[in-house]
Design a protein around this motif. Structure first.
Motif, PDB file in Angstrom:
ATOM      1  N   ALA A 138      -4.939  -0.183   1.232  1.00 27.03           N
ATOM      2  CA  ALA A 138      -4.648  -1.472   1.862  1.00 27.03           C
ATOM      3  C   ALA A 138      -4.007  -2.432   0.865  1.00 27.03           C
ATOM      4  CB  ALA A 138      -5.933  -2.082   2.439  1.00 27.03           C
TER       5      ALA A 138
ATOM      6  N   ARG B  46      -0.498  -1.524   0.376  1.00 31.40           N
ATOM      7  CA  ARG B  46       0.181  -1.480   1.674  1.00 31.40           C
ATOM      8  C   ARG B  46       0.907  -0.140   1.861  1.00 31.40           C
ATOM      9  NH1 ARG B  46       1.374  -6.637  -0.442  1.00 31.40           N
ATOM     10  NH2 ARG B  46       0.068  -8.247   0.479  1.00 31.40           N
TER      11      ARG B  46
ATOM     12  N   ARG C 159       1.360   1.981   4.232  1.00 32.68           N
ATOM     13  CA  ARG C 159       2.296   2.198   5.357  1.00 32.68           C
ATOM     14  C   ARG C 159       3.689   1.667   5.027  1.00 32.68           C
ATOM     15  NH1 ARG C 159      -1.758  -0.042   9.787  1.00 32.68           N
ATOM     16  NH2 ARG C 159      -3.289   1.618   9.663  1.00 32.68           N
ATOM     17  N   ASN C 160       3.741   0.495   4.430  1.00 29.95           N
ATOM     18  CA  ASN C 160       5.038  -0.074   4.049  1.00 29.95           C
ATOM     19  C   ASN C 160       5.724   0.787   2.995  1.00 29.95           C
ATOM     20  OD1 ASN C 160       4.293  -2.120   5.749  1.00 29.95           O
ATOM     21  ND2 ASN C 160       4.088  -3.668   4.173  1.00 29.95           N
TER      22      ASN C 160
ATOM     23  N   ASN D 262       3.543  -5.258  -4.308  1.00 33.39           N
ATOM     24  CA  ASN D 262       2.525  -5.661  -3.334  1.00 33.39           C
ATOM     25  C   ASN D 262       1.240  -6.115  -4.021  1.00 33.39           C
ATOM     26  OD1 ASN D 262       4.246  -5.125  -1.199  1.00 33.39           O
ATOM     27  ND2 ASN D 262       3.458  -3.066  -0.875  1.00 33.39           N
TER      28      ASN D 262
ATOM     29  N   ASP E 213      -0.501  -9.874  -3.928  1.00 39.51           N
ATOM     30  CA  ASP E 213      -1.895 -10.170  -3.590  1.00 39.51           C
ATOM     31  C   ASP E 213      -2.607 -10.916  -4.716  1.00 39.51           C
ATOM     32  OD1 ASP E 213      -1.578  -9.022  -1.123  1.00 39.51           O
ATOM     33  OD2 ASP E 213      -3.264  -7.635  -1.324  1.00 39.51           O
TER      34      ASP E 213
ATOM     35  N   ARG F 264      -6.170 -14.368   5.202  1.00 45.79           N
ATOM     36  CA  ARG F 264      -6.436 -12.927   5.256  1.00 45.79           C
ATOM     37  C   ARG F 264      -7.717 -12.595   4.478  1.00 45.79           C
ATOM     38  NH1 ARG F 264      -2.062 -10.217   7.272  1.00 45.79           N
ATOM     39  NH2 ARG F 264      -0.082 -11.301   7.242  1.00 45.79           N
TER      40      ARG F 264
ATOM     41  N   ARG G  69      -8.555  -8.974   3.068  1.00 47.29           N
ATOM     42  CA  ARG G  69      -7.772  -8.264   2.042  1.00 47.29           C
ATOM     43  C   ARG G  69      -8.703  -7.822   0.914  1.00 47.29           C
ATOM     44  NH1 ARG G  69      -3.756  -5.804   2.773  1.00 47.29           N
ATOM     45  NH2 ARG G  69      -2.965  -6.116   0.695  1.00 47.29           N
TER      46      ARG G  69
END
Length: 122
Positions: A11, A14, A16-17, A57, A61, A72, A75
């Motif tokens: 997560a 990220r 998926r990205n 990423n 964060d 968020r 996170r």
């Protein structure tokens, strides 16, 4: 229920990205080759894109922790599943490996990757 540490790392970066980034590089490689093939150099380029994206990423964060506490709260950094130090290590390793993968393609890609990493960290 808290996510597992490995799921939290995915997560954080990220995942998926990053798959989309690697897929974009693959499609560009297919178009440049004018056929679908996965030579080693294309695999290195895909890995570089994903790893440098992961570093960016994580840096995002780390920089946005205050805003993420409000917007968020789930996170990994603000929920406390991953510490700031661990995130810094994950991002540093990803960035270093991304540059190494770029170097395996060619010097120009390494320089482009280095410039992109500097911009993402700025």
């Amino acid at each position: 229920m808290r996510e597992s540490w490995p799921a939290s790392v995915l997560a954080l970066v990220r995942a998926r990205n990053l798959l989309l980034s690697a897929a974009g590089v693959a499609i560009g490689g297919f178009l440049a080759q004018e056929h679908i093939a996965m030579p080693r150099v294309l695999l290195w380029a895909m890995a570089s894109a994903a790893l440098l994206g992961a570093a960016g990423n994580v840096a995002n964060d780390l920089a946005d922790r205050d805003a993420d506490r409000i917007n968020r709260p789930g996170r990994p950094l603000v929920s406390g599943v991953i510490s700031g130090g661990a995130a810094l290590m994950i991002g540093g390793v990803a960035g270093g490996l991304g540059l190494l993968a770029a170097w395996q393609v060619e010097t120009r890609l390494f320089l482009i990757g280095l410039a992109a990493l500097v911009v993402m960290l700025a």
